[in-house]
Design an enzyme around this catalytic site. Structure first.
Site, PDB file in Angstrom:
ATOM      1  N   HIS A 131       0.812  -1.215   0.000  1.00  0.00           N
ATOM      2  CA  HIS A 131       0.000   0.000   0.000  1.00  0.00           C
ATOM      3  C   HIS A 131       0.846   1.266   0.000  1.00  0.00           C
ATOM      4  CE1 HIS A 131       0.470  -0.282   4.502  1.00  0.00           C
ATOM      5  NE2 HIS A 131       0.538   1.023   4.379  1.00  0.00           N
ATOM      6  N   ASP A 175       0.244  -7.819   1.558  1.00  0.00           N
ATOM      7  CA  ASP A 175       0.541  -6.385   1.574  1.00  0.00           C
ATOM      8  C   ASP A 175       2.046  -6.137   1.586  1.00  0.00           C
ATOM      9  OD1 ASP A 175       0.062  -3.673   1.516  1.00  0.00           O
ATOM     10  OD2 ASP A 175      -0.125  -3.472   3.686  1.00  0.00           O
ATOM     11  N   SER A 190       4.873   2.645   7.909  1.00  0.00           N
ATOM     12  CA  SER A 190       4.543   1.457   7.128  1.00  0.00           C
ATOM     13  C   SER A 190       5.723   1.033   6.259  1.00  0.00           C
ATOM     14  CB  SER A 190       3.328   1.730   6.242  1.00  0.00           C
ATOM     15  OG  SER A 190       2.163   1.875   6.996  1.00  0.00           O
TER      16      SER A 190
END
Length: 414
Positions: free
Chosen positions: A149, A179, A253
């Site tokens: 993402h 992911d 992230s």
């Protein structure tokens, strides 16, 4: 008489003076404890029995206790700088740019204008949208792991190393089901992380999160492992998260979760938050999963996973009552993909799976993850209950297709 008193006075005075001197200099000779020594704790090596009380020479069990002070025994490391120095050079900041196309004026939302111009021919303007994240250099060859993402839809990816070097990155491959994304940079003398086996990680272990929160630059936060093997979050298809209370914020992230030795435990990927900021519930993808995804993408161009072609749900007490069965631990088949491995083996919706290769089937997502670790072409034995009768069915593991290649499964008996 006066002569006798005079004769005894001087020896008595001399004796008292000598006694006072001895009491001051050698209190132990007269049974007096030194007050100054009482104020200083004496640390000695003690021997204890299994009840943690001092033992005598007649006690049968002898356990030696380390010769340390109480304060030293309760004090942990005062700094984790050695761990940060080891891992931080391999953690990078990622800056991405996306081209966003949007209609120029709200009037073009009117159905009349959409019909007149044609929806795809509507006048649109372009604008650039920037975002940020983190990544981890997994090998000296320049392979970088980050979250899918973080780079999804990016037209340009720029990586900034801790030593100040900047370089563009290209996407080697992505795996939306975990992911994860694999990038490649071309620079010399690249640092890389050392992986730690997450099977050795325990709840309560100290961990450090390294990343680029809010774009302020590389930042380190500390916490502990709150849970392992966390699933049912419905963030990814395959979930086996490490949960931590180390502060993880937007921009973290794709960054690193490391242990106190500076070895990589996981890739920070998500937070549970009502405010958008850290609330002490963060999740990281275990380093073994990141490694396996990277190696598979580099070697095959995609992730190779085993697949049965099933949809399942946990067999609850309510379902047991509905089927007229005792409450048994297992997973219920709710759908079968046509022409998939399970379909070809004869499995049907309504079958109750008890075991796969002698592994108890207690939760559908964990079973799916275990099957994904198997190699396509491998034969497995599946123990089921159908119409109240136990059966063993042999099934050949297939290759899981991409998400776009999956069709709707059959949910009726065939």
């Amino acid at each position: 008489m006066k002569k006798l008193v005079h004769f005894l006075t001087w020896p008595t005075i001399c004796g008292v003076l000598v006694a006072i001197i001895l009491m001051q200099q050698f209190p132990g000779l007269v049974g007096i404890n030194n007050t100054a020594e009482q104020d200083t704790p004496q640390v000695t090596q003690a021997v204890y029995n299994s009840n943690n009380s001092p033992i005598s020479s007649t006690d049968p069990v002898v356990i030696k206790q380390e010769n340390v002070t109480v304060s030293a025994a309760r004090t942990g490391p005062s700094s984790y700088s050695h761990a940060v120095k080891k891992a931080a050079p391999a953690v990078v900041n990622i800056y991405t740019t996306k081209i966003i196309r949007e209609r120029q004026h709200p009037i073009f939302d009117d159905p009349f204008f959409q019909d007149f111009f044609g929806y795809n021919q509507m006048p649109k303007r372009k604008r650039m949208q920037s975002s940020l994240g983190s990544g981890v250099i997994m090998s000296p060859e320049g392979y970088v792991v980050t979250n899918n993402h973080v780079i999804a839809g990016a037209s340009e990816i720029l990586i900034l190393l801790q030593d100040g070097r900047e370089t563009p990155a290209r996407v080697v491959g992505t795996d939306p089901e975990t992911d994860l994304a694999i990038l490649k940079i071309d620079l010399d003398n690249l640092p890389s992380v050392t992986l730690a086996p997450t099977r050795n990680a325990e709840i309560g272990d100290v961990v450090l999160a390294i990343g680029n929160p809010f774009g302020v630059g590389q930042t380190v936060t500390m916490g502990i492992i709150s849970a392992t093997g966390r699933s049912k979050l419905y963030l990814n298809t395959y979930e086996n998260f490490i949960q931590t209370d180390a502060a993880i914020n937007p921009g973290n992230s794709g960054g690193a979760l490391i242990n106190v030795h500076g070895d990589l435990l996981g890739i920070n990927t998500a937070i549970f938050s009502k405010s958008g900021g850290s609330q002490g519930i963060g999740f990281a993808i275990p380093s073994e999963i990141a490694r396996d995804v990277m190696l598979s993408i580099v070697k095959h161009g995609k992730v190779i996973r085993g697949w049965l072609g099933l949809e399942t749900q946990q067999f609850t007490r309510e379902l047991a009552d509905a089927f007229g069965l005792p409450h048994i631990e297992g997973i219920l088949i709710t759908g079968v993909y046509r022409n998939g491995p399970a379909f070809q083996a004869g499995l049907k919706p309504g079958d109750l799976i008890l075991e796969i290769n002698s592994m108890h089937a207690r939760e559908g997502r964990k079973v799916m993850y275990q099957v994904a670790q198997m190699r396509p072409g491998e034969e497995v034995s599946i123990k089921i209950i159908r119409n109240g009768i136990e059966q063993d069915i042999k099934c050949i593991i297939g290759l899981r297709p991409s998400l776009s290649g999956l069709q709707e499964p059959s949910r009726s008996r065939h």
